[in-house]
Design an enzyme around this catalytic site. Structure first.
Site, PDB file in Angstrom:
ATOM      1  CG  HIS A 105      -0.187   0.128   2.412  1.00 53.28           C
ATOM      2  ND1 HIS A 105       0.579   1.226   3.006  1.00 53.28           N
ATOM      3  CD2 HIS A 105       0.067  -0.997   3.399  1.00 53.28           C
ATOM      4  CE1 HIS A 105       0.765   1.000   4.157  1.00 53.28           C
ATOM      5  NE2 HIS A 105       0.668  -0.427   4.467  1.00 53.28           N
ATOM      6  CD  GLU A 115       1.875  -5.510   8.151  1.00 52.98           C
ATOM      7  OE1 GLU A 115       2.152  -6.727   7.906  1.00 52.98           O
ATOM      8  OE2 GLU A 115       2.636  -4.521   7.430  1.00 52.98           O
TER       9      GLU A 115
END
Length: 196
Positions: free
Chosen positions: A14, A94
């Site tokens: 990201h 994550e």
């Protein structure tokens, strides 16, 4: 079960987020992309179009966290694709840093740093998960792939996708840190990085 060596994966992190700028651990919490992060996502979309050619032949996946979905949508727009047309998957989230989520990296207790250095693969922050556990859940996701794919994820899952694709031992896997800009192409057991 997929044969990773038969697939080409384009793996992206990201774009830069507010927590990155502040030096905080967002883990499975979230924060918005910065202006720089939005431009990184767009630049990655243009780069993907240049490298991959026919994007209709690819599947698109993102972590289910907002920062990766926003990155994917900006990337797709810049590549000339509709914003939608990708699937969010929790297995690409994550790593969970548990009780240390939202701490500043610089404020982590020295005892935790020592435990991490002693065994980074199996170390688990209180209430969180280890890199070995992230490796396992990412592996479950990779086993579902049937076509060449674009994957927008986070630093730790990108590290584990790379480890699976290159057949890395834990000691080698833990050393990799994926930047926000650029993309990694994994194909036929080899890695090529494009970008900054």
């Amino acid at each position: 079960m997929s044969n990773l060596h038969a697939l080409t994966l384009y793996v992206l992190r990201h774009g830069e987020c507010e927590h990155n700028v502040e030096g905080r651990i967002a883990a499975q919490n979230d924060s918005p992309l910065t202006a720089r992060g939005r431009e990184q996502a767009r630049a990655n979309g243009r780069l993907l179009k240049e490298l991959a050619g026919d994007l209709s032949a690819l599947d698109f996946f993102a972590s289910s966290l907002h920062r990766t979905c926003a990155t994917m949508e900006l990337l797709r727009e810049a590549a000339g694709l509709p914003l939608t047309g990708y699937r969010a998957d929790r297995r690409l989230m994550e790593g969970d840093l548990g009780d240390h989520t939202w701490w500043k990296w610089s404020d982590l207790p020295e005892a935790e740093r020592v435990r991490y250095r002693e065994d980074p693969w199996n170390h688990r922050y209180p209430g969180g998960e280890s890199q070995a556990e992230v490796h396992a859940r990412v592996g479950e996701f990779l086993n579902t792939l049937t076509r060449d794919s674009v994957i927008v994820t986070h630093a730790l899952p990108a590290r584990m996708i790379r480890a699976h694709a290159l057949g890395l031992a834990p000691a080698d896997a833990v050393r990799y840190e994926h930047p926000h800009a650029g993309l990694m192409r994994l194909s036929a057991g080899a890695q090529t990085y494009f970008g900054e």
